[in-house]
Design an enzyme around this catalytic site. Structure first.
Site, PDB file in Angstrom:
ATOM      1  N   GLU A  14       3.567   0.299   9.884  1.00 38.31           N
ATOM      2  CA  GLU A  14       4.157   0.679  11.179  1.00 38.31           C
ATOM      3  C   GLU A  14       3.644  -0.214  12.308  1.00 38.31           C
ATOM      4  O   GLU A  14       3.461   0.231  13.436  1.00 38.31           O
ATOM      5  CB  GLU A  14       3.852   2.164  11.470  1.00 38.31           C
ATOM      6  CG  GLU A  14       4.953   2.904  12.156  1.00 38.31           C
ATOM      7  CD  GLU A  14       6.319   2.420  11.742  1.00 38.31           C
ATOM      8  OE1 GLU A  14       6.685   2.559  10.569  1.00 38.31           O
ATOM      9  OE2 GLU A  14       7.046   1.878  12.600  1.00 38.31           O
TER      10      GLU A  14
HETATM   11  C1  LIG Z   1       1.837   1.433   1.481  1.00 39.12           C
HETATM   12  C2  LIG Z   1       2.759   0.712   2.413  1.00 39.12           C
HETATM   13  C3  LIG Z   1       3.915   1.339   2.842  1.00 39.12           C
HETATM   14  C4  LIG Z   1       4.807   0.654   3.676  1.00 39.12           C
HETATM   15  N1  LIG Z   1       5.986   1.263   4.027  1.00 39.12           N
HETATM   16  C5  LIG Z   1       6.944   0.517   4.643  1.00 39.12           C
HETATM   17  C6  LIG Z   1       8.259   1.041   4.836  1.00 39.12           C
HETATM   18  O1  LIG Z   1       8.540   2.197   4.514  1.00 39.12           O
HETATM   19  N2  LIG Z   1       9.205   0.233   5.376  1.00 39.12           N
HETATM   20  C7  LIG Z   1       8.931  -1.051   5.756  1.00 39.12           C
HETATM   21  O2  LIG Z   1       9.824  -1.739   6.236  1.00 39.12           O
HETATM   22  N3  LIG Z   1       7.685  -1.581   5.596  1.00 39.12           N
HETATM   23  C8  LIG Z   1       6.700  -0.824   5.049  1.00 39.12           C
HETATM   24  N4  LIG Z   1       5.444  -1.345   4.863  1.00 39.12           N
HETATM   25  C9  LIG Z   1       5.182  -2.708   5.313  1.00 39.12           C
HETATM   26  C10 LIG Z   1       4.242  -2.750   6.504  1.00 39.12           C
HETATM   27  O3  LIG Z   1       4.894  -2.280   7.652  1.00 39.12           O
HETATM   28  C11 LIG Z   1       3.710  -4.185   6.619  1.00 39.12           C
HETATM   29  O4  LIG Z   1       2.774  -4.356   5.575  1.00 39.12           O
HETATM   30  C12 LIG Z   1       3.078  -4.459   7.957  1.00 39.12           C
HETATM   31  O5  LIG Z   1       4.053  -4.467   8.956  1.00 39.12           O
HETATM   32  C13 LIG Z   1       2.329  -5.800   7.994  1.00 39.12           C
HETATM   33  O6  LIG Z   1       3.108  -6.827   7.466  1.00 39.12           O
HETATM   34  P1  LIG Z   1       2.490  -7.771   6.314  1.00 39.12           P
HETATM   35  O7  LIG Z   1       1.968  -6.906   5.236  1.00 39.12           O
HETATM   36  O8  LIG Z   1       3.497  -8.786   5.945  1.00 39.12           O
HETATM   37  O9  LIG Z   1       1.255  -8.482   6.988  1.00 39.12           O
HETATM   38  P2  LIG Z   1       1.323  -9.797   7.898  1.00 39.12           P
HETATM   39  O10 LIG Z   1       2.393  -9.670   8.904  1.00 39.12           O
HETATM   40  O11 LIG Z   1       1.341 -11.002   7.013  1.00 39.12           O
HETATM   41  O12 LIG Z   1      -0.068  -9.710   8.656  1.00 39.12           O
HETATM   42  C14 LIG Z   1      -1.316 -10.173   8.085  1.00 39.12           C
HETATM   43  C15 LIG Z   1      -2.377 -10.144   9.199  1.00 39.12           C
HETATM   44  O13 LIG Z   1      -1.984 -11.049  10.248  1.00 39.12           O
HETATM   45  C16 LIG Z   1      -1.904 -10.361  11.481  1.00 39.12           C
HETATM   46  N5  LIG Z   1      -0.776 -10.891  12.256  1.00 39.12           N
HETATM   47  C17 LIG Z   1       0.491 -11.113  11.845  1.00 39.12           C
HETATM   48  N6  LIG Z   1       1.230 -11.592  12.860  1.00 39.12           N
HETATM   49  C18 LIG Z   1       0.414 -11.677  13.931  1.00 39.12           C
HETATM   50  C19 LIG Z   1       0.590 -12.090  15.277  1.00 39.12           C
HETATM   51  N7  LIG Z   1       1.765 -12.511  15.752  1.00 39.12           N
HETATM   52  N8  LIG Z   1      -0.485 -12.060  16.101  1.00 39.12           N
HETATM   53  C20 LIG Z   1      -1.683 -11.629  15.656  1.00 39.12           C
HETATM   54  N9  LIG Z   1      -1.910 -11.207  14.404  1.00 39.12           N
HETATM   55  C21 LIG Z   1      -0.857 -11.235  13.544  1.00 39.12           C
HETATM   56  C22 LIG Z   1      -1.702  -8.876  11.122  1.00 39.12           C
HETATM   57  O14 LIG Z   1      -2.167  -8.014  12.163  1.00 39.12           O
HETATM   58  C23 LIG Z   1      -2.522  -8.757   9.854  1.00 39.12           C
HETATM   59  O15 LIG Z   1      -3.866  -8.538  10.170  1.00 39.12           O
HETATM   60  C24 LIG Z   1       4.517  -0.658   4.096  1.00 39.12           C
HETATM   61  C25 LIG Z   1       3.320  -1.280   3.681  1.00 39.12           C
HETATM   62  C26 LIG Z   1       2.456  -0.612   2.847  1.00 39.12           C
HETATM   63  C27 LIG Z   1       1.209  -1.313   2.396  1.00 39.12           C
END
Ligand SMILES: Cc1cc2nc3c(=O)[nH]c(=O)nc-3n(C[C@H](O)[C@H](O)[C@H](O)COP(=O)(O)OP(=O)(O)OC[C@H]3O[C@@H](n4cnc5c(N)ncnc54)[C@H](O)[C@@H]3O)c2cc1C
Length: 574
Positions: free
Chosen positions: A432
């Site tokens: 989220e």
């Molecule tokens: C159990 C689980 C349930 C989930 N449920 C859903 C769901 O129902 N629907 C859905 O759509 N998604 C869902 N997600 C996805 C979740 O919303 C994403 O994992 C989350 O938004 C982070 O994206 P990412 O994992 O690609 O991490 P990334 O975006 O790759 O981030 C990696 C790190 O980089 C940092 N970062 C990234 N961009 C920036 C920036 N611009 N500035 C500073 N820091 C940054 C982040 O804060 C993080 O620390 C779920 C994830 C999990 C693990």
């Protein structure tokens, strides 16, 4: 000691901390009388204590599984969800003309608190469904509303949100899923979505996916994204389930915790979808669902903290380890009487109160925004949302980690259930919008009004604290100083034209803001009690021991970015 729903705390915060009576005094929420609130909280407490809490362990030990392409959920989950649906609770805040109860979000938030505390992994399902209901109410066509809302509200069908793709996490604008018009008003949706919570289940009914995808003429980035309703089964005109749509669960993720919640990789292969809102304006529509879910996820953290605290307290009152400083002085004889264990229990309890107050203050602001239409309330709600999300989930992690520590070795042994709270809640700081993204939102978008909303809240806190000096100076004085420090840190943030300077300290700034808010809410609680009693003692504990953290946090918040980049990747790799 079985789980006890935190009804007394919610009721106290409603009455003495977040001014719920203002909500009940509006025409829109006139139904939310004190008796109604009591009756609802009582019913939900019973449901969470008697039906949801007993299945929490099953969600961990008997995880959701994908078997022959079908998701089988944990033992007891279908029945527990059914009990929630039967009560009509999914529609607690949904519009009455679609079958909802039209009651304040503050009440739904109290419900989510109890459901998260009793079974976090199942609680994610109604949370998503509530968010979908709100998104459809605000953005869908009348035909879509008529088809989907009554069934989502009754719990016959459930909702999901599909944003994330392998290359598009925080950067939602990088998504590649496609939508092609079919020429009959529907669209063909294709692409892969990952991490989709409750992407499928065996509760029966339909699974309604809200999917972000790009139309052929959609520009790159977030501005070219549209939102579609893509149901698992295409409904017939009478609402009965028709043929299966062209979508499937490819696999379920193997996770650290939250095992009862099936987290699906979804494949859409020309699936039939219906546009929600306008073409290319999907992010605005999805934001309704995401905002709802952000507060809800903050409350998930808070709920998990409550569950973890109750378990730790029970253990600390039973476990004996030698002589305690209270021996012969009316102590319990258990580890709860050791100073360090008492400190941990105090921190847990005090921060649960802080997180609950912030979350309910945010919900009240949302309700007041809806009821009055006033821009100030809407701005207050928008400002508090990232704080409620990030502080609530940090509290979930901190408290559940401390809960394990209180258990000693037994905290690391799975049979106590203490570790489950930590494993389950950990993801709430990630999904989220990670807590880092929440903090960036706070210091950038939420300060685009030149800090007007932030300063209005700071002024409110300071005026209250000034008045409180007369009756309670020992508590009010340190808080007054902390508010001054917060004001200076906020001025520093606003003076940085380069947003990256703000981002370099945005997480400690958000946490520092929450610490000061906590002082304000604890002081209100102490005054409501007349300065004597358990809430006053908890307030004194918080103001002496936890509020001082704000100074380090806000100093950290205002350093800027230069030293971060001075630390080169070579330095970090040396
Ligand atoms: C159990 C689980 C349930 C989930 N449920 C859903 C769901 O129902 N629907 C859905 O759509 N998604 C869902 N997600 C996805 C979740 O919303 C994403 O994992 C989350 O938004 C982070 O994206 P990412 O994992 O690609 O991490 P990334 O975006 O790759 O981030 C990696 C790190 O980089 C940092 N970062 C990234 N961009 C920036 C920036 N611009 N500035 C500073 N820091 C940054 C982040 O804060 C993080 O620390 C779920 C994830 C999990 C693990």
């Amino acid at each position: 000691m079985p789980f006890r729903a935190p009804v007394d705390d919610v009721r106290f915060i409603f009455d003495n901390v977040v001014d719920f009576d203002k909500v009940a005094a509006t025409d829109r929420f006139a139904e939310a009388s004190s008796d109604t609130v009591d009756a609802i909280l009582g019913e939900l407490a019973r449901l969470s204590e008697e039906v949801w809490a007993p299945i929490n362990r099953d969600g961990d030990t008997d995880p959701a599984m994908l078997e022959n392409g079908v998701v089988r959920t944990s033992k007891g989950f279908k029945e527990a969800f059914g009990a929630l649906a039967e009560g009509g609770w999914l529609g607690l805040s949904a519009a009455e003309d679609s079958g909802g109860m039209g009651l304040p979000l503050a009440l739904t938030s109290a419900m989510n608190d109890m459901l998260s505390a009793s079974c976090l992994s199942l609680g994610l399902n109604p949370l998503l469904t509530q968010g979908q209901i709100e998104a459809l109410e605000n953005h869908a066509s009348d035909a879509l509303k008529a088809m989907y809302l009554p069934k989502l509200i009754s719990g016959e069908w459930t909702g999901t949100m599909n944003l994330t793709e392998p290359q598009a996490g925080s950067d939602v604008g990088a998504l590649r899923s496609k939508a092609v018009p079919n020429g009959d008003g529907t669209y063909a949706i294709s692409g892969q979505k990952v991490y989709i919570s409750w992407g499928d289940h065996d509760f029966g009914g339909n699974v309604c996916h809200l999917v972000l995808a790009r139309l052929p003429d959609g520009v790159p980035g977030t501005k070219g994204i549209s939102l579609f309703m893509v149901p698992k089964y295409i409904p017939n005109e009478d609402g009965s389930l028709g043929e299966a749509n062209s979508l499937r669960v490819v696999s379920l993720e193997h996770k650290m915790g939250l095992h009862g919640s099936p987290t699906a990789v979804m494949e859409y292969d020309g699936a039939t979808g219906w546009l929600v809102g306008e073409e290319h304006k999907g992010m605005a529509a999805m934001f309704t669902m995401m905002n709802n879910a952000r507060l809800g996820v903050g409350i998930q953290g808070l709920g998990a903290a409550e569950g973890a605290y109750q378990k730790a307290l029970e253990f600390a009152l039973e476990r004996k380890q030698g002589r305690t400083p209270l021996e012969g002085k009316g102590g319990t004889g258990a580890i709860a009487d050791f100073a360090d264990v008492r400190r941990m229990l105090g921190e847990m309890r005090a921060d649960i109160f802080t997180a609950r107050s912030i979350a309910l203050a945010c919900a009240v602001a949302i309700d007041m925004g809806h009821a009055t239409g006033e821009a100030e309330w809407k701005a207050r709600a928008a400002f508090l949302t990232p704080i409620a999300k990030a502080f609530g989930t940090e509290t979930g992690m901190r408290v559940s980690e401390m809960g394990m520590q209180v258990h000693g070795g037994m905290g690391f042994i799975e049979e106590t259930g203490a570790a489950q709270f930590y494993r389950d809640v950990r993801v709430t700081a990630i999904y989220e919008g990670t807590n880092g993204i929440q903090a960036m939102d706070l210091v950038a978008r939420k300060m685009m009004d030149k800090g007007e909303t932030a300063f209005a809240l700071i002024d409110e806190m300071q005026a209250f604290t000034e008045t409180a000096r007369a009756s309670c100076d020992t508590l009010a004085e340190p808080l007054w100083q902390a508010i001054e420090t917060l004001r200076e840190a906020t001025e520093w943030m606003l003076a940085q034209g380069d947003l990256n300077e703000r981002f370099a300290g945005c997480v400690p700034y958000l946490m520092g803001f929450a610490r000061v808010l906590g002082g304000y809410y604890h002081l209100k609680a102490a005054l409501a009690e007349g300065g004597e009693g358990p809430r006053s003692r908890l307030a004194a504990f918080y103001l002496k021991r936890l509020l001082p953290e704000h100074a380090g946090l806000l100093a950290h918040a205002t350093v800027g970015a230069a030293d971060l980049y001075a630390l080169s990747i070579e330095d970090l790799s040396a």
